[in-house]
Design a protein around this motif. Sequence first.
Motif, PDB file in Angstrom:
ATOM      1  N   UNK A  66       6.240  -1.004  -8.244  1.00 58.37           N
ATOM      2  CA  UNK A  66       6.955   0.245  -8.021  1.00 58.37           C
ATOM      3  C   UNK A  66       7.009   0.455  -6.506  1.00 58.37           C
ATOM      4  N   UNK A  67       7.992   1.215  -6.035  1.00 54.73           N
ATOM      5  CA  UNK A  67       8.090   1.446  -4.594  1.00 54.73           C
ATOM      6  C   UNK A  67       8.505   2.882  -4.324  1.00 54.73           C
ATOM      7  N   UNK A  68       8.286   3.310  -3.071  1.00 57.73           N
ATOM      8  CA  UNK A  68       8.656   4.669  -2.700  1.00 57.73           C
ATOM      9  C   UNK A  68       9.067   4.701  -1.233  1.00 57.73           C
ATOM     10  N   UNK A 106       9.187   2.474   3.642  1.00 55.13           N
ATOM     11  CA  UNK A 106       9.193   2.076   2.237  1.00 55.13           C
ATOM     12  C   UNK A 106       7.989   1.187   1.979  1.00 55.13           C
ATOM     13  N   UNK A 107       7.371   1.357   0.836  1.00 54.32           N
ATOM     14  CA  UNK A 107       6.137   0.641   0.530  1.00 54.32           C
ATOM     15  C   UNK A 107       6.008   0.481  -0.978  1.00 54.32           C
ATOM     16  N   UNK A 108       5.118  -0.406  -1.415  1.00 53.70           N
ATOM     17  CA  UNK A 108       5.017  -0.692  -2.846  1.00 53.70           C
ATOM     18  C   UNK A 108       3.578  -0.800  -3.319  1.00 53.70           C
ATOM     19  N   UNK A 109       3.438  -0.725  -4.632  1.00 54.70           N
ATOM     20  CA  UNK A 109       2.192  -0.994  -5.346  1.00 54.70           C
ATOM     21  C   UNK A 109       2.563  -1.818  -6.570  1.00 54.70           C
ATOM     22  N   UNK A 110       1.570  -2.370  -7.266  1.00 52.99           N
ATOM     23  CA  UNK A 110       1.880  -3.046  -8.530  1.00 52.99           C
ATOM     24  C   UNK A 110       0.844  -2.695  -9.592  1.00 52.99           C
ATOM     25  N   UNK A 165       0.252  11.674  -9.852  1.00 51.77           N
ATOM     26  CA  UNK A 165       1.272  12.191  -8.931  1.00 51.77           C
ATOM     27  C   UNK A 165       1.802  11.175  -7.929  1.00 51.77           C
ATOM     28  N   UNK A 166       0.933  10.302  -7.411  1.00 49.97           N
ATOM     29  CA  UNK A 166       1.360   9.335  -6.407  1.00 49.97           C
ATOM     30  C   UNK A 166       2.310   8.276  -6.964  1.00 49.97           C
ATOM     31  N   UNK A 186       0.904  -1.161   0.000  1.00 52.34           N
ATOM     32  CA  UNK A 186       0.000   0.000   0.000  1.00 52.34           C
ATOM     33  C   UNK A 186       0.937   1.203   0.000  1.00 52.34           C
ATOM     34  N   UNK A 187       1.256   1.649  -1.166  1.00 50.49           N
ATOM     35  CA  UNK A 187       2.325   2.626  -1.310  1.00 50.49           C
ATOM     36  C   UNK A 187       1.959   3.990  -0.744  1.00 50.49           C
ATOM     37  N   UNK A 188       2.891   4.555  -0.003  1.00 49.81           N
ATOM     38  CA  UNK A 188       2.800   5.927   0.485  1.00 49.81           C
ATOM     39  C   UNK A 188       3.838   6.734  -0.295  1.00 49.81           C
ATOM     40  N   UNK A 189       3.449   7.719  -1.079  1.00 49.48           N
ATOM     41  CA  UNK A 189       4.413   8.435  -1.922  1.00 49.48           C
ATOM     42  C   UNK A 189       5.362   9.323  -1.112  1.00 49.48           C
TER      43      UNK A 189
END
Length: 239
Positions: free
Chosen positions: A153-155, A167-171, A98-99, A69-72
């Motif tokens: 992707x990760x941020x 650090x967190x990710x989405x796909x 943007x995120x 659950x990505x946090x930008x």
Amino acid sequence: MCNEFQNRIKRGEYADAFSQIKIPMHWADPEPNRDPDDPVRPTNRAAMIRPVDPADPRAGLEGVERRWWMIPYFHKAPVSAWKSMCTNARIETIDTTPAFREAYKRRRALIPVSSFIEYDEPPGWKKGQPKRRWEVSWTPTSETDRVRFFAGIWDRAHPSDLAEPIESFAFVTGPPGPEVGAVHDRQPAVLTLEQGLEWLDLAGPGKAALITETPPGTYRVTEAPRAQLMTAEMRKALP
């Protein structure tokens, strides 16, 4: 939207697969004590593989455990204040939202997966009633094909309520192929080993090479009720 997945593959199989194509890989985090049959859900930590040097993915890879659950990067408020559902990044807008757009340009990853879960509404379904749960899997075409990945992707963000960055990710998800399309209107991009390396290459085709609308016969879709709603005998009877 895919908001549940499984990874039943042991870590060693990922390292072995990359070693066969002469790419060094190491795990930076200890292996979690998780039952391999437990599904991964949003905000859980899960395995993520990323290049040590984003400019040269084939030089070496690092495996870590990170939040799904990505946090930008630009979010500075408490973690709980980030309400946008950034588990999936739409392929149509991943490079403009943007995120996601900076992570897409600079921080790509592979998310190990052995199957993913989709839900639909059975005939006569009413709000508040449980939906049907479907597990989507595939038949490996080779030994290394047991190892597949979401295009991730990760941020890294610095929320105000944490002493350390998170650090967190989405796909990536897109239009579905016929099997998944029968139960849901979106499908994640699932990559083989070589496709995964192409995704990590920031100078490569990026999202243009991803396929979510897979051809007929790519997947098996099997009804798989939640384990906690079943008896032990029912779980054993599942295919």
